[in-house]
Design a protein around this motif. Sequence first.
Motif, PDB file in Angstrom:
ATOM      1  N   UNK A 101       0.973  -0.960  -0.035  1.00 48.91           N
ATOM      2  CA  UNK A 101       0.006  -0.016   0.097  1.00 48.91           C
ATOM      3  C   UNK A 101       0.906   1.253  -0.001  1.00 48.91           C
ATOM      4  N   UNK A 102       1.859   1.355   0.806  1.00 52.34           N
ATOM      5  CA  UNK A 102       2.841   2.492   0.852  1.00 52.34           C
ATOM      6  C   UNK A 102       3.626   2.593  -0.536  1.00 52.34           C
ATOM      7  N   UNK A 103       4.200   1.602  -1.185  1.00 47.18           N
ATOM      8  CA  UNK A 103       4.735   1.578  -2.351  1.00 47.18           C
ATOM      9  C   UNK A 103       3.893   2.259  -3.504  1.00 47.18           C
ATOM     10  N   UNK A 104       2.508   1.699  -3.193  1.00 50.18           N
ATOM     11  CA  UNK A 104       1.343   2.157  -4.522  1.00 50.18           C
ATOM     12  C   UNK A 104       1.410   3.828  -4.244  1.00 50.18           C
ATOM     13  N   UNK A 105       1.484   4.336  -2.745  1.00 50.01           N
ATOM     14  CA  UNK A 105       1.023   5.509  -2.538  1.00 50.01           C
ATOM     15  C   UNK A 105       2.193   6.248  -3.056  1.00 50.01           C
ATOM     16  N   UNK A 106       3.549   5.758  -3.216  1.00 49.49           N
ATOM     17  CA  UNK A 106       4.303   6.958  -4.029  1.00 49.49           C
ATOM     18  C   UNK A 106       4.034   7.023  -5.563  1.00 49.49           C
ATOM     19  N   UNK A 107       3.178   6.132  -6.068  1.00 52.36           N
ATOM     20  CA  UNK A 107       2.595   6.256  -7.420  1.00 52.36           C
ATOM     21  C   UNK A 107       1.301   7.012  -7.652  1.00 52.36           C
ATOM     22  N   UNK A 108       0.521   7.030  -6.882  1.00 51.46           N
ATOM     23  CA  UNK A 108      -0.695   7.818  -6.937  1.00 51.46           C
ATOM     24  C   UNK A 108      -1.200   7.898  -5.520  1.00 51.46           C
ATOM     25  N   UNK A 109      -1.582   9.105  -5.186  1.00 54.43           N
ATOM     26  CA  UNK A 109      -2.099   9.299  -4.064  1.00 54.43           C
ATOM     27  C   UNK A 109      -3.672   9.217  -4.017  1.00 54.43           C
ATOM     28  N   UNK A 110      -3.860   8.043  -3.560  1.00 55.07           N
ATOM     29  CA  UNK A 110      -5.536   7.810  -3.501  1.00 55.07           C
ATOM     30  C   UNK A 110      -6.210   8.444  -2.474  1.00 55.07           C
ATOM     31  N   UNK A 111      -5.477   8.583  -1.389  1.00 52.77           N
ATOM     32  CA  UNK A 111      -6.371   9.710  -0.477  1.00 52.77           C
ATOM     33  C   UNK A 111      -6.447  11.114  -0.964  1.00 52.77           C
ATOM     34  N   UNK A 112      -5.627  11.841  -1.423  1.00 48.29           N
ATOM     35  CA  UNK A 112      -5.847  12.836  -2.387  1.00 48.29           C
ATOM     36  C   UNK A 112      -6.823  12.913  -3.204  1.00 48.29           C
ATOM     37  N   UNK A 167       2.592   6.417   6.432  1.00 49.52           N
ATOM     38  CA  UNK A 167       4.333   6.558   6.084  1.00 49.52           C
ATOM     39  C   UNK A 167       4.579   7.388   4.756  1.00 49.52           C
ATOM     40  N   UNK A 168       4.011   7.538   3.706  1.00 53.72           N
ATOM     41  CA  UNK A 168       4.001   8.436   2.787  1.00 53.72           C
ATOM     42  C   UNK A 168       3.853   9.813   3.263  1.00 53.72           C
ATOM     43  N   UNK A 169       3.013  10.207   4.013  1.00 54.27           N
ATOM     44  CA  UNK A 169       2.984  11.409   4.381  1.00 54.27           C
ATOM     45  C   UNK A 169       3.871  12.086   5.276  1.00 54.27           C
ATOM     46  N   UNK A 170       4.214  11.083   6.317  1.00 52.90           N
ATOM     47  CA  UNK A 170       5.409  11.308   7.225  1.00 52.90           C
ATOM     48  C   UNK A 170       6.659  11.720   6.330  1.00 52.90           C
ATOM     49  N   UNK A 171       6.922  10.894   5.353  1.00 48.34           N
ATOM     50  CA  UNK A 171       8.042  11.011   4.767  1.00 48.34           C
ATOM     51  C   UNK A 171       8.313  12.351   3.707  1.00 48.34           C
ATOM     52  N   UNK A 172       6.847  12.665   3.287  1.00 51.86           N
ATOM     53  CA  UNK A 172       6.679  13.539   2.209  1.00 51.86           C
ATOM     54  C   UNK A 172       7.599  14.741   1.778  1.00 51.86           C
ATOM     55  N   UNK A 173       7.946  15.486   3.118  1.00 52.81           N
ATOM     56  CA  UNK A 173       8.552  16.802   2.882  1.00 52.81           C
ATOM     57  C   UNK A 173      10.151  16.302   2.589  1.00 52.81           C
ATOM     58  N   UNK A 174      10.582  15.018   2.874  1.00 52.96           N
ATOM     59  CA  UNK A 174      11.940  14.776   2.628  1.00 52.96           C
ATOM     60  C   UNK A 174      12.067  13.553   1.441  1.00 52.96           C
ATOM     61  N   UNK A 175      10.788  13.203   0.758  1.00 54.65           N
ATOM     62  CA  UNK A 175      10.889  12.202  -0.134  1.00 54.65           C
ATOM     63  C   UNK A 175      11.796  12.415  -1.585  1.00 54.65           C
ATOM     64  N   UNK A 176      12.012  13.535  -1.929  1.00 48.32           N
ATOM     65  CA  UNK A 176      12.927  13.597  -3.164  1.00 48.32           C
ATOM     66  C   UNK A 176      14.430  13.591  -2.668  1.00 48.32           C
ATOM     67  N   UNK A 177      14.584  13.926  -1.376  1.00 47.23           N
ATOM     68  CA  UNK A 177      16.147  13.551  -0.827  1.00 47.23           C
ATOM     69  C   UNK A 177      16.279  12.186  -0.361  1.00 47.23           C
ATOM     70  N   UNK A 178      15.262  11.824   0.219  1.00 47.00           N
ATOM     71  CA  UNK A 178      15.341  10.183   0.783  1.00 47.00           C
ATOM     72  C   UNK A 178      14.237   9.564   0.374  1.00 47.00           C
ATOM     73  N   UNK A 179      14.154   8.879  -0.956  1.00 51.30           N
ATOM     74  CA  UNK A 179      13.017   8.410  -1.405  1.00 51.30           C
ATOM     75  C   UNK A 179      12.578   7.089  -0.696  1.00 51.30           C
ATOM     76  N   UNK A 180      13.261   6.362  -0.151  1.00 53.88           N
ATOM     77  CA  UNK A 180      12.998   5.424   0.825  1.00 53.88           C
ATOM     78  C   UNK A 180      12.734   5.407   2.158  1.00 53.88           C
TER      79      UNK A 180
END
Length: 210
Positions: A101-112, A167-180
């Motif tokens: 689910x978290x991996x798919x969230x990286x591709x498309x933000x279903x919640x949004x 997990x994606x929301x928590x890491x969101x602000x730094x996702x470009x620098x730390x994609x994992x």
Amino acid sequence: MTPPESPRPPRSLRADAARNRELLLAAATAEFAERGIDASVADIARRAGVGKGTVFNHFPTKDHLLTAIVVARLARLTESAEEFLTGSDAGAALLDFLTLGAEQQQQLDLAAVFARGTADIQDPAEVDQARERMVRAVDALVARAREQGSVRPDVTGADVVLLMCAPSYAAGPLSRTYPDLWRRYLMVLFDGLRPEGAHTLPHPPPPLQL
């Protein structure tokens, strides 16, 4: 006199159409991941290597395209949850599902997409049905994990569905620098589901019909 039947399109044309559809879905997913759901049809066509006319041949509007992607994502989550139910370790199965689910969230933000309501969805009923199937499958997965003592007894399927994006929301602000980085917060989340050291939750769970 019976009119002659119209000739069927050659197999190669049908294969080309199917291939173009898959290219468009992949390109649209990538564009939505990079630009959000406001990405243009022109950009999607360019990424897929086809003309805009080809896009509209398969999907009359961008809303049709978005709907197809959302339904496909929900269907994959449902199928995975049902497959994970067959495993012997329910806790590991739930973690595998949350990871997917978290991996798919990286591709498309279903919640949004859901937060915007039905404005960008061509067939809300189809999406609602796909989401309901997914929620029921997750609820069964969580129930089995509770039975095995892998998660705390007061956690529900609805809780887990709402937490899938965390997990994606928590890491969101730094996702470009730390994609994992989301993987770190996935484990923080999963440890919070365990029964060890659990405190009484201050609010009842939401209904399963999210």
